[in-house]
Design an enzyme around this catalytic site. Sequence first.
Site, PDB file in Angstrom:
ATOM      1  CB  CYS A  82      -1.203  -0.163   1.004  1.00 48.44           C
ATOM      2  SG  CYS A  82      -1.595  -1.586   0.895  1.00 48.44           S
ATOM      3  CG  HIS A  87      -1.844   4.725   4.681  1.00 48.61           C
ATOM      4  ND1 HIS A  87      -1.371   3.885   3.732  1.00 48.61           N
ATOM      5  CD2 HIS A  87      -2.287   3.055   5.335  1.00 48.61           C
ATOM      6  CE1 HIS A  87      -1.972   3.094   3.347  1.00 48.61           C
ATOM      7  NE2 HIS A  87      -2.525   2.261   4.006  1.00 48.61           N
ATOM      8  CD  GLU A  96      -2.068   8.176   8.888  1.00 49.95           C
ATOM      9  OE1 GLU A  96      -3.046   7.117   8.301  1.00 49.95           O
ATOM     10  OE2 GLU A  96      -2.390   8.726   8.208  1.00 49.95           O
ATOM     11  CE  LYS A  98      -5.186   4.116   1.165  1.00 49.31           C
ATOM     12  NZ  LYS A  98      -4.889   5.819   2.105  1.00 49.31           N
ATOM     13  CG  HIS A 155      -6.020   0.848   0.314  1.00 46.92           C
ATOM     14  ND1 HIS A 155      -5.552   1.450   0.486  1.00 46.92           N
ATOM     15  CD2 HIS A 155      -5.597   0.339   1.204  1.00 46.92           C
ATOM     16  CE1 HIS A 155      -3.864   1.429   0.146  1.00 46.92           C
ATOM     17  NE2 HIS A 155      -4.361   1.071   1.197  1.00 46.92           N
ATOM     18  CG  PHE A 202      -0.476  -6.018   4.260  1.00 44.95           C
ATOM     19  CD1 PHE A 202      -1.061  -5.322   5.456  1.00 44.95           C
ATOM     20  CD2 PHE A 202      -1.426  -6.741   3.488  1.00 44.95           C
ATOM     21  CE1 PHE A 202      -3.046  -5.559   6.106  1.00 44.95           C
ATOM     22  CE2 PHE A 202      -2.833  -6.781   3.638  1.00 44.95           C
ATOM     23  CZ  PHE A 202      -3.531  -6.091   5.044  1.00 44.95           C
TER      24      PHE A 202
END
Lengths: 393, 415
Positions: free
Chosen positions: B165, B305, B316, B337, B342, B401
């Site tokens: 990501c 994010h 975050e 997002k 995403h 990830f």
Amino acid sequence: MAARQVWITGVGLISALGEGRDAHLAALADPGAVAAARDSASFAPFHVHPIRHLDLERFMPRRGDQRAMGPWMQYGVHASGLALAEAGVLGDAALLGRTHLLAAAAGGERDLALDEEILAGLAGRERPEAYINTRLTEGLRPTAFLAQLSNMFAGNVSIVLGVAGSSRTFMGEEAAGVEIVRVAWRRIAAGQGDLFLVTASYNAARADMLLLHQTGGRLLAGPWRGLWDRPAGGMTLGSVGVALVLEAADHARARGARPIARLAGVAHGWSDRRPGAASRAAAAQWDLPAGVPTLVLSGASGAGPVTAEEHAFLAGRAEGLAVRGTAAALGHPVEAAFPANLGLAAWCVDAGIAFPPLATDPIESVGSAAPRRAVVTGWGVRRGEGLGVLEAP
Amino acid sequence: MTASPVAVTGIGIVTSLGEGTEANWRALLAGRSGIRRITRFPVDGLKVTFGGAVDHGGLGALTVAGRCFAMGRAVAAEATAQAGLGDAAFAGPLFLALPPIEMEWPQRRRIAARAAAPRYAAMLAVADEGPEGADHVDFLFGTVADRLARAFGTEGAPISMSTACASGATAIQTAVEAIRRGDCARALVIGSEGSLQVEALIRFGLLSALSTHNEDPAGASRPFARDRDGFIMAEGAAALVLESPAAAAARGAAPLAYLRGCGEAADTFHRTRSNPDGSAIVRAIAGALADAGLPPDAVDYVNAHGTGTPENDKMECLALQAVFGERATRLPVSSNKSMIGHTLSAAGTIEAAFSVLTMRDQMLPPTINHREPDPAIPLDVVPNVARPAAVRTVLSNSFGFGGQNVSLVLSRDAG
């Protein structure tokens, strides 16, 4: 600012020939060992060069770590452990925290048995897509995805070995293996980092990987043949885990790390592969003064027509090059080909030896005068013309 | 050490909200969602039946690689046109953020159907379609980059990158480094994500990473909200033309914004979870600020994010509190997002492009679907409605990830 020198201070390599420097240099000098490393039965009529043994306990002792990876990731993590250990970085949290990781990756192993069950179960179904949905949802192991994701190879190197500086994964067959080395070399030279781990891995003993290449008719089918004497379908895939620690010479000196070889240059062409185009791209990079005993480790895969073109290109270089096509012994490890040949070349330059020819072809006829310089070629089967130059430090 | 700024002279965007930078930006400021029920393939029996598919122009019928190429070409054409580079060969290299590519079920079924048995050994016997066969070329990892490199005439070997990501931000960072060290004066960065095929959707679903609000696709993406339950798999692409400020000035190109700093850190903690102390995320953010030579106080807005997974948004927030201290409660932080889902490999480039527009128009895009604030996340998430603000500098976060974290600092001005 003068560009900084780049040293290789650690090499990790595991392949069909075994693990590490001594095993590789011994096997490469022994045609019987090379032949015995091939497996012509498991995927007949195709051939693979599999890794037969891996000591998982050495770098991945935790069961959870072992289960989180397939062989593809395990080979690369193991090679990374070997390289970091040789460079004196393994276990040193301060150094690992500043180590930048560049990995060249394809994808991890599929559940082939599930694929085959689903394909068999599709016959005669009215709504095949719905059947696939249900079977995948029920059959895929949730964590298997993490063993397939390209970037999770590097993720596992970080998690298992503690490489924490940064992590970037490059994709795109042989070219990815060239670019991880080229980018690390440029970054060190320009002062954008001191310490890099570049790593690549390939598992050849996978029917899904064979299928990817055989959809293009790339694989050698039928009796085994020497690397330079193959039809267009001439590739035999090889399993390899490889890692190199690349380090600024001043940084290595300051911590007392020994250079195995100096990475003098990396170049990468991108020709359109019309006849002669790859040779022209490679010729533009070939800027080597004559008179230095030079070992050339070719990354030619055996697939045509580019293997024949590289053969002609190398035959047309200056006299006295000791050329070895290592895919004859290791098989072609795709993303891992270029870094693996750099690792082998570093060992040869360090020891001042060239292993004997791997083929009876005339371009491999030059003997093993103590090389002070090694050239590694990395021409992709489809794209990319990589070149690396190593010298004794 | 503070590193030199790099100019952004063109951008292009495609998402589930539409084609083109301006259409996307208008929809984003209007708080519209591009998330819908999936029509591209049958969704019977699936845990998750919606996403941010980009289906216009027949894209839905293509392979992942085909969609990535088509979207990548569209956004790069928009970006190079805005940069005033016309149709001439692009004098610089290509950096592409791309998802992993592999053979999909239609192709696997087709090969199996002509084999003597539905087994790999039999499929191998009938697989050969020649070196230019689509079932071969389309599934090589290098093909999308090669086709984009040829379409735009970029120089040298194109680089395809994946940090899950964070891929888009990684591609930007790698290009910024190449320009800073003088390897090139200009680079084309593309992030393209076309992974909405059935097996990828199932795999993400099995990781319990996806929202399962199947009954309310447009309302499902709820970053930072108490009732968030996962991210929404989505497609899209963005391109940025990056140049050294000197090269841009030499040809009279007006920079839209500047990449001021890039920071990255690898987390060694876990495959899908961040270290609970947030240290790797903090290192990435702090690294980007240090690279930019800017103090935390210089940041006016955070393009988060903000995936909408319970874990990410909490972490975050924790990292932002660690970096910005008491100011974290007042600093606007929003997640694109919430509207576009995403976009995985493309998210870092799309969100960098939206960050450029945020500074151009001095408008903060909202975090929509924010009905129930999470008491554990005391942030100003620009809830539900866009609003004007003075924005000179943006922090854009991307966390992948596998613990691959990248933060970018973008500014309206070079210094």
